[in-house]
Write a protein that holds these residues in place. Structure first.
Motif, PDB file in Angstrom:
ATOM      1  N   ASN A   6      73.457   3.989  18.716  1.00  0.00           N
ATOM      2  CA  ASN A   6      74.030   3.090  19.704  1.00  0.00           C
ATOM      3  C   ASN A   6      74.409   3.913  20.935  1.00  0.00           C
ATOM      4  N   GLU A   7      74.869   3.236  21.952  1.00  0.00           N
ATOM      5  CA  GLU A   7      75.451   3.904  23.101  1.00  0.00           C
ATOM      6  C   GLU A   7      76.958   3.928  22.891  1.00  0.00           C
ATOM      7  N   PHE A   8      77.457   5.041  22.376  1.00  0.00           N
ATOM      8  CA  PHE A   8      78.865   5.142  22.016  1.00  0.00           C
ATOM      9  C   PHE A   8      79.726   5.603  23.193  1.00  0.00           C
ATOM     10  N   TRP A   9      79.143   6.278  24.160  1.00  0.00           N
ATOM     11  CA  TRP A   9      79.776   6.557  25.450  1.00  0.00           C
ATOM     12  C   TRP A   9      78.659   6.581  26.476  1.00  0.00           C
ATOM     13  N   THR A  10      78.976   6.189  27.702  1.00  0.00           N
ATOM     14  CA  THR A  10      77.915   5.899  28.657  1.00  0.00           C
ATOM     15  C   THR A  10      77.964   6.822  29.864  1.00  0.00           C
ATOM     16  N   ALA A  11      76.885   6.760  30.644  1.00  0.00           N
ATOM     17  CA  ALA A  11      76.837   7.541  31.883  1.00  0.00           C
ATOM     18  C   ALA A  11      77.952   7.119  32.822  1.00  0.00           C
ATOM     19  N   GLY A  12      78.323   5.846  32.783  1.00  0.00           N
ATOM     20  CA  GLY A  12      79.392   5.358  33.644  1.00  0.00           C
ATOM     21  C   GLY A  12      80.766   5.755  33.197  1.00  0.00           C
ATOM     22  N   GLN A  13      80.858   6.354  32.018  1.00  0.00           N
ATOM     23  CA  GLN A  13      82.155   6.728  31.467  1.00  0.00           C
ATOM     24  C   GLN A  13      82.277   8.251  31.368  1.00  0.00           C
ATOM     25  N   ARG A  14      81.475   8.974  32.108  1.00  0.00           N
ATOM     26  CA  ARG A  14      81.417  10.426  31.963  1.00  0.00           C
ATOM     27  C   ARG A  14      82.701  11.132  32.343  1.00  0.00           C
ATOM     28  N   GLN A  15      83.376  10.639  33.353  1.00  0.00           N
ATOM     29  CA  GLN A  15      84.497  11.387  33.881  1.00  0.00           C
ATOM     30  C   GLN A  15      85.736  11.188  33.025  1.00  0.00           C
ATOM     31  N   GLY A  16      86.136  12.213  32.308  1.00  0.00           N
ATOM     32  CA  GLY A  16      87.375  12.180  31.554  1.00  0.00           C
ATOM     33  C   GLY A  16      88.501  12.675  32.437  1.00  0.00           C
ATOM     34  N   HIS A  17      89.516  13.270  31.830  1.00  0.00           N
ATOM     35  CA  HIS A  17      90.621  13.826  32.586  1.00  0.00           C
ATOM     36  C   HIS A  17      90.102  14.921  33.514  1.00  0.00           C
ATOM     37  N   ARG A  18      90.673  15.002  34.699  1.00  0.00           N
ATOM     38  CA  ARG A  18      90.206  15.969  35.688  1.00  0.00           C
ATOM     39  C   ARG A  18      90.297  17.416  35.198  1.00  0.00           C
ATOM     40  N   LEU A  19      91.181  17.690  34.253  1.00  0.00           N
ATOM     41  CA  LEU A  19      91.297  19.049  33.733  1.00  0.00           C
ATOM     42  C   LEU A  19      90.004  19.540  33.080  1.00  0.00           C
ATOM     43  N   HIS A  20      89.131  18.619  32.703  1.00  0.00           N
ATOM     44  CA  HIS A  20      87.863  19.012  32.086  1.00  0.00           C
ATOM     45  C   HIS A  20      86.824  19.495  33.094  1.00  0.00           C
ATOM     46  N   GLU A  21      87.062  19.324  34.378  1.00  0.00           N
ATOM     47  CA  GLU A  21      86.027  19.549  35.370  1.00  0.00           C
ATOM     48  C   GLU A  21      85.847  21.032  35.701  1.00  0.00           C
ATOM     49  N   VAL A  22      85.505  21.767  34.665  1.00  0.00           N
ATOM     50  CA  VAL A  22      85.151  23.178  34.772  1.00  0.00           C
ATOM     51  C   VAL A  22      83.746  23.320  34.201  1.00  0.00           C
ATOM     52  N   SER A  23      82.815  23.788  34.994  1.00  0.00           N
ATOM     53  CA  SER A  23      81.410  23.784  34.593  1.00  0.00           C
ATOM     54  C   SER A  23      81.108  24.876  33.579  1.00  0.00           C
ATOM     55  N   TYR A  24      80.231  24.547  32.635  1.00  0.00           N
ATOM     56  CA  TYR A  24      79.769  25.498  31.621  1.00  0.00           C
ATOM     57  C   TYR A  24      78.459  24.968  31.081  1.00  0.00           C
ATOM     58  N   ARG A  25      77.523  25.855  30.854  1.00  0.00           N
ATOM     59  CA  ARG A  25      76.193  25.431  30.423  1.00  0.00           C
ATOM     60  C   ARG A  25      76.239  24.819  29.036  1.00  0.00           C
ATOM     61  N   ALA A  26      75.524  23.716  28.863  1.00  0.00           N
ATOM     62  CA  ALA A  26      75.323  23.062  27.563  1.00  0.00           C
ATOM     63  C   ALA A  26      76.609  22.538  26.951  1.00  0.00           C
ATOM     64  N   CYS A  27      77.567  22.135  27.795  1.00  0.00           N
ATOM     65  CA  CYS A  27      78.804  21.572  27.248  1.00  0.00           C
ATOM     66  C   CYS A  27      78.664  20.068  27.073  1.00  0.00           C
ATOM     67  N   PHE A  28      79.399  19.518  26.091  1.00  0.00           N
ATOM     68  CA  PHE A  28      79.370  18.071  25.930  1.00  0.00           C
ATOM     69  C   PHE A  28      80.507  17.426  26.711  1.00  0.00           C
ATOM     70  N   GLU A  72      80.920  -1.839  22.256  1.00  0.00           N
ATOM     71  CA  GLU A  72      81.713  -1.858  23.482  1.00  0.00           C
ATOM     72  C   GLU A  72      80.869  -1.845  24.752  1.00  0.00           C
ATOM     73  N   PHE A  73      79.628  -1.398  24.668  1.00  0.00           N
ATOM     74  CA  PHE A  73      78.791  -1.309  25.862  1.00  0.00           C
ATOM     75  C   PHE A  73      77.603  -2.268  25.788  1.00  0.00           C
ATOM     76  N   GLY A  74      77.779  -3.322  25.016  1.00  0.00           N
ATOM     77  CA  GLY A  74      76.815  -4.406  25.032  1.00  0.00           C
ATOM     78  C   GLY A  74      75.771  -4.408  23.953  1.00  0.00           C
ATOM     79  N   GLY A  75      75.571  -3.276  23.283  1.00  0.00           N
ATOM     80  CA  GLY A  75      74.550  -3.212  22.257  1.00  0.00           C
ATOM     81  C   GLY A  75      75.154  -3.079  20.865  1.00  0.00           C
ATOM     82  N   GLU A  76      74.444  -3.602  19.889  1.00  0.00           N
ATOM     83  CA  GLU A  76      74.887  -3.462  18.511  1.00  0.00           C
ATOM     84  C   GLU A  76      74.262  -2.222  17.891  1.00  0.00           C
TER      85      GLU A  76
END
Length: 398
Positions: free
Chosen positions: A37-59, A19-23
């Protein structure tokens, strides 16, 4: 039939992903296929706004979303035994799955539960207006003045006492819990959107001594922050894409291998990332948040291991418990990374830790991201220490 379908679907999906150009690069190591592969990208980081709570070492939420979409259906139970800020339960709930979560630190429940059943922005505004802010005109913890203006510290301490009293009297409702969660998230940071003067990013609180040094180096002193205004502004951002609600979820504060409250064979998918080897000091990072929440951080039994052998044994115990609670044909996605300057690859130890358990390693998935400037599949070209890649060992319950 469904179990067989999921089993083949996962490997096919990983092998053919582009999906991001590489096989995908596929290598078999010790009999287990590895998909790079690149299964999710830096450009796709922002999910639903409800996730925007900071915590160390979270994925990022894209990680659990990948597996939830592929391996579960609405109504299935999705679990994380090390939920941290609650990324997996929150994403599961948003996708119509039943959210189960656990963490040894009770702070995790305070950060997660309010975002499973959210108030409206109007309810938040009304409750903030009911809190007696004008009576919060004094403070006891003057040692915190390197972080806060005296007026701000008085508001923080007043809100803290108000929340603890309501909790002790069983009066906390969803709106109170939401306000407490946002306040915990706004305690320290490096912009005017936080209660504090400029300090480290909000996923970790420096020591008081370190903050004194930061203030001296930057020639700064704390300015007054309006605590209710900051809480309302952050609430507006978190709720800007809609809220969430559920009548069914389970959140625990247990050791990862002692979750008797979860029934046998009840979980369809676990997506988790355990504490790594000697990298993140959760107690030190969260001391100020725990203080505000009334949690004695020194009594929180967060796992920390210096020896690889001890970490592997800890992982074996966790996997054994996950085997018990996972449905036959269900999956476990166990995200780890390379540590100690790329000399220890924890996925290898996760595979060893699964020996003798009723799970089979279906794949190792390595998410290779642009910001790591990876020069090859197994080494990373920047960052001298820490974790640079998502490495997920995926097991199928037999």
């Amino acid at each position: 039939m469904r179990d067989t379908l999921n089993h083949s679907r996962l490997q096919t999906r990983l092998a053919t992903f582009s999906e991001f150009g590489g096989e995908s690069i596929v290598e078999v190591r010790n009999g287990v296929p590895h998909y790079i592969n690149e299964f999710w990208t830096a450009g796709q980081r922002q999910g639903h706004r409800l996730h925007e709570v900071s915590y160390r070492a979270c994925f990022k939420p894209q990680l659990p979303a990948f597996f939830i979409d592929l391996l579960t259906e609405p109504g299935d139970v999705v679990y994380d035994p090390f939920m941290g800020r609650g990324t997996t339960p929150i994403e599961a709930n948003l996708k119509g799955r039943v959210a189960f979560g656990n963490d040894a630190n009770p702070l995790s429940i305070l950060l997660t539960e309010p975002r499973l059943n959210t108030p409206t922005l109007g309810q938040v505004r009304e409750r903030l207006a009911e809190i007696p802010w004008k009576s919060f005109d004094d403070f006891e913890h003057d040692e915190l003045l390197p972080f806060y203006h005296p007026d701000t510290l008085a508001m923080i301490e007043g809100l803290r006492s108000w929340m603890i009293e309501r909790s002790n009297n069983n009066l906390l409702d969803n709106t109170d819990k939401w306000i407490r969660m946002v306040a915990i998230n706004r305690l320290t940071g490096h912009s005017p959107g936080f209660f504090s003067v400029y300090t480290m990013p909000p996923n970790q609180a420096v020591s008081i001594e370190t903050q004194v040094k930061i203030n001296a180096k930057r020639n700064q002193s704390p300015t007054r922050r309006e605590v209710p205004d900051i809480i309302l502004k952050k609430s507006k951002s978190l709720l800007s894409q809609g809220g969430a609600s559920t009548d069914s979820y389970k959140l625990l504060t247990k050791k990862s291998h002692e979750t008797n409250e979860i029934p046998d064979a009840s979980v369809s998918l676990t997506v988790t990332s355990p504490p790594f080897l000697d990298i993140v000091q959760y107690e030190a990072d969260n001391w100020l948040r725990c203080w505000f929440a009334g949690i004695e951080v020194e009594k929180v039994g967060i796992s920390s291991h210096k020896k690889v052998e001890d970490w592997q044994d800890f992982t074996h115990q966790t996997l054994r418990e996950l085997v018990r609670i996972t449905k036959p044909g269900g999956h476990i996605a166990y995200e780890v990374g390379e540590v100690r300057n790329k000399t220890v690859f924890l996925e290898e130890h996760v595979l060893e830790a699964s020996s003798g358990l009723a799970i089979e390693p279906e794949a190792v998935m390595i998410n290779q991201q642009d910001f790591t400037k990876t020069s090859n599949c197994w080494g990373v070209g920047n960052n001298a220490a820490g974790t640079n890649t998502n490495r997920i060992v995926i097991f199928r319950r037999t």
